[in-house]
Write an enzyme that holds these catalytic residues in place. Structure first.
Site, PDB file in Angstrom:
ATOM      1  N   ASP A  70      38.054  35.662  24.877  1.00  0.00           N
ATOM      2  CA  ASP A  70      37.938  37.080  24.262  1.00  0.00           C
ATOM      3  C   ASP A  70      37.989  37.017  22.961  1.00  0.00           C
ATOM      4  OD1 ASP A  70      37.599  39.787  24.821  1.00  0.00           O
ATOM      5  OD2 ASP A  70      39.967  40.138  24.849  1.00  0.00           O
ATOM      6  N   HIS A 121      28.649  36.722  20.724  1.00  0.00           N
ATOM      7  CA  HIS A 121      28.618  36.013  21.908  1.00  0.00           C
ATOM      8  C   HIS A 121      27.827  34.562  21.757  1.00  0.00           C
ATOM      9  CE1 HIS A 121      30.167  39.427  24.001  1.00  0.00           C
ATOM     10  NE2 HIS A 121      29.137  39.849  23.704  1.00  0.00           N
ATOM     11  N   SER A 178      32.776  39.180  33.338  1.00  0.00           N
ATOM     12  CA  SER A 178      33.425  39.910  34.423  1.00  0.00           C
ATOM     13  C   SER A 178      32.984  40.630  35.340  1.00  0.00           C
ATOM     14  CB  SER A 178      34.984  40.454  34.015  1.00  0.00           C
ATOM     15  OG  SER A 178      34.657  41.566  33.329  1.00  0.00           O
ATOM     16  N   LEU A 238      34.255  15.306  33.482  1.00  0.00           N
ATOM     17  CA  LEU A 238      35.199  16.822  33.295  1.00  0.00           C
ATOM     18  C   LEU A 238      34.323  17.777  34.540  1.00  0.00           C
ATOM     19  CD1 LEU A 238      37.098  18.519  31.467  1.00  0.00           C
ATOM     20  CD2 LEU A 238      34.812  19.121  30.154  1.00  0.00           C
ATOM     21  N   ILE A 270      45.627  40.032  31.982  1.00  0.00           N
ATOM     22  CA  ILE A 270      44.529  38.954  32.920  1.00  0.00           C
ATOM     23  C   ILE A 270      43.281  39.518  33.018  1.00  0.00           C
ATOM     24  CG2 ILE A 270      45.419  39.779  35.191  1.00  0.00           C
ATOM     25  CD1 ILE A 270      46.125  36.144  34.385  1.00  0.00           C
ATOM     26  N   SER A 271      43.035  40.841  32.901  1.00  0.00           N
ATOM     27  CA  SER A 271      41.697  41.249  33.143  1.00  0.00           C
ATOM     28  C   SER A 271      40.926  40.729  34.440  1.00  0.00           C
ATOM     29  CB  SER A 271      40.985  41.078  31.824  1.00  0.00           C
ATOM     30  OG  SER A 271      41.468  41.652  30.807  1.00  0.00           O
TER      31      SER A 271
HETATM   32  C1  IPE Z   1      37.805  39.467  29.806  1.00  0.00           C
HETATM   33  O1  IPE Z   1      37.453  40.083  28.689  1.00  0.00           O
HETATM   34  C2  IPE Z   1      36.522  39.085  30.621  1.00  0.00           C
HETATM   35  C3  IPE Z   1      35.826  38.073  29.825  1.00  0.00           C
HETATM   36  C4  IPE Z   1      36.359  37.454  28.866  1.00  0.00           C
HETATM   37  C5  IPE Z   1      34.611  37.519  30.234  1.00  0.00           C
HETATM   38  P1  IPE Z   1      37.406  41.657  28.424  1.00  0.00           P
HETATM   39  O2  IPE Z   1      37.227  41.882  27.078  1.00  0.00           O
HETATM   40  O3  IPE Z   1      36.286  42.217  29.335  1.00  0.00           O
HETATM   41  O4  IPE Z   1      38.678  42.374  29.003  1.00  0.00           O
HETATM   42  P2  IPE Z   1      39.456  43.924  28.557  1.00  0.00           P
HETATM   43  O5  IPE Z   1      38.039  45.071  28.916  1.00  0.00           O
HETATM   44  O6  IPE Z   1      39.584  43.910  27.193  1.00  0.00           O
HETATM   45  O7  IPE Z   1      40.374  43.947  29.455  1.00  0.00           O
HETATM   46  C1  IPE Z   2      34.621  38.264  25.447  1.00  0.00           C
HETATM   47  O1  IPE Z   2      34.511  38.941  23.967  1.00  0.00           O
HETATM   48  C2  IPE Z   2      33.416  37.762  25.946  1.00  0.00           C
HETATM   49  C3  IPE Z   2      32.886  39.055  27.143  1.00  0.00           C
HETATM   50  C4  IPE Z   2      33.546  39.586  27.474  1.00  0.00           C
HETATM   51  C5  IPE Z   2      31.483  38.645  27.564  1.00  0.00           C
HETATM   52  P1  IPE Z   2      34.319  40.358  24.148  1.00  0.00           P
HETATM   53  O2  IPE Z   2      32.945  40.769  23.899  1.00  0.00           O
HETATM   54  O3  IPE Z   2      35.126  41.039  25.005  1.00  0.00           O
HETATM   55  O4  IPE Z   2      35.028  40.457  22.747  1.00  0.00           O
HETATM   56  P2  IPE Z   2      35.934  41.725  22.082  1.00  0.00           P
HETATM   57  O5  IPE Z   2      37.233  41.911  22.856  1.00  0.00           O
HETATM   58  O6  IPE Z   2      35.010  43.254  22.227  1.00  0.00           O
HETATM   59  O7  IPE Z   2      36.230  41.577  20.635  1.00  0.00           O
HETATM   60 MG    MG Z   3      37.076  41.718  25.053  1.00  0.00          MG
END
Ligand code: IPE
Ligand code: IPE
Ligand code: MG
Length: 242
Positions: A13, A30, A58, A124, A181-182
């Site tokens: 994240d 990304h 997700s 791995l 944990i999302s």
């Molecule tokens: C969780 O991150 C999903 C991934 C890292 C793929 P999110 O950024 O989507 O989670 P929330 O919305 O902050 O809970």
């Molecule tokens: C995690 O990073 C990657 C995905 C959920 C695809 P984010 O895109 O959620 O990054 P933030 O949380 O907005 O910084």
């Molecule tokens: Mg995020």
């Protein structure tokens, strides 16, 4: 390294914030996240971690702006075509975990090819959770058992889950500062050690992985027992009574 986790799971994240802080579009974050992931896979393989499971997209990430969703899909297709030969030579076996029916044919073909190309590897195991949700996994496992007329027990559900090919994660890391944990490994993380860091995913390098592992290695895992039981000969590392 002493007490190395066999299986590390990561909620990657913070890509969006990494980009926004640099006045870049979120997709640039990304892209940088793919670089961090490449280095992470390499480092885990080098130090002897056997399973790495990452959360890449997700079930709920479809709710993001269309431009970001399509950018992520394109990035996945691009990363697959670029990275698989190198992963193959590093002995990495790729598995995609998630609901594939929601993905485009191009992406689905890319996933299947990456899995087939690396199927003979064993250094791995690299699980990429894409269009994944912990609730989806529990529901699909239960639906499969019900359709086959099998009894629903902890053991049968465990075997029907999308990560049945690996043991549960020992260490679950979340970067980006959030402490939640999302909808990641809801079933499998029952006894995982949790590690949260404010570092954003694109900044999470080999040294940061080592730091997380060092923190993990100092913990006592009790699996419901007492400290005294764990300290007794043969007492450690047992999740359930035999
Ligand atoms: C969780 O991150 C999903 C991934 C890292 C793929 P999110 O950024 O989507 O989670 P929330 O919305 O902050 O809970
Ligand atoms: C995690 O990073 C990657 C995905 C959920 C695809 P984010 O895109 O959620 O990054 P933030 O949380 O907005 O910084
Ligand atoms: Mg995020």
């Amino acid at each position: 390294m002493s007490n190395l986790p066999h299986h590390i799971a990561i909620v990657m994240d913070g890509n969006g914030r990494w980009a926004t802080r640099r006045f870049l579009p979120r997709v640039a974050g990304h892209k940088k996240g793919v670089d961090a992931l490449r280095a992470c896979v390499r480092h885990c393989g080098d130090i002897g971690v056997k399973v790495l499971t990452v959360f890449a997209f997700s079930s709920e990430n479809w709710n993001r702006p269309a431009e970001e969703v399509s950018g992520l899909m394109e990035l996945l297709a691009l990363a697959l075509s670029r990275e698989v030969p190198q992963l193959q030579s590093e002995g990495v076996r790729i598995h995609f975990i998630g609901e594939r029916s929601g993905l485009s044919e191009k992406v689905r073909n890319g996933l299947a090819q990456a899995e087939a190309a690396t199927a003979g590897n064993s250094r791995l195991v690299f699980n990429i959770c894409f269009n994944y949700g912990g609730r989806w996994d529990i529901a699909q496992a239960a639906a499969g058992l019900a359709a086959r007329g099998e009894a629903i027990t902890e053991q049968s559900l465990d075997r029907a889950m999308a990560l049945a090919h690996v043991p549960d994660p020992d260490l679950l890391i979340r970067t980006g500062g959030e402490k939640r944990i999302s909808n990641f490994l809801l079933w499998q993380a029952a006894y995982s050690e949790l590690y949260f860091t404010d570092k954003l995913w694109p900044e999470f390098d080999a040294a940061a992985i080592d730091e997380a592992i060092a923190d993990y290695s100092g913990r006592e895992r009790r699996f419901g027992r007492t400290s005294e039981q764990v300290a007794a000969p043969g007492g450690a590392k047992k999740r359930k009574a035999a």
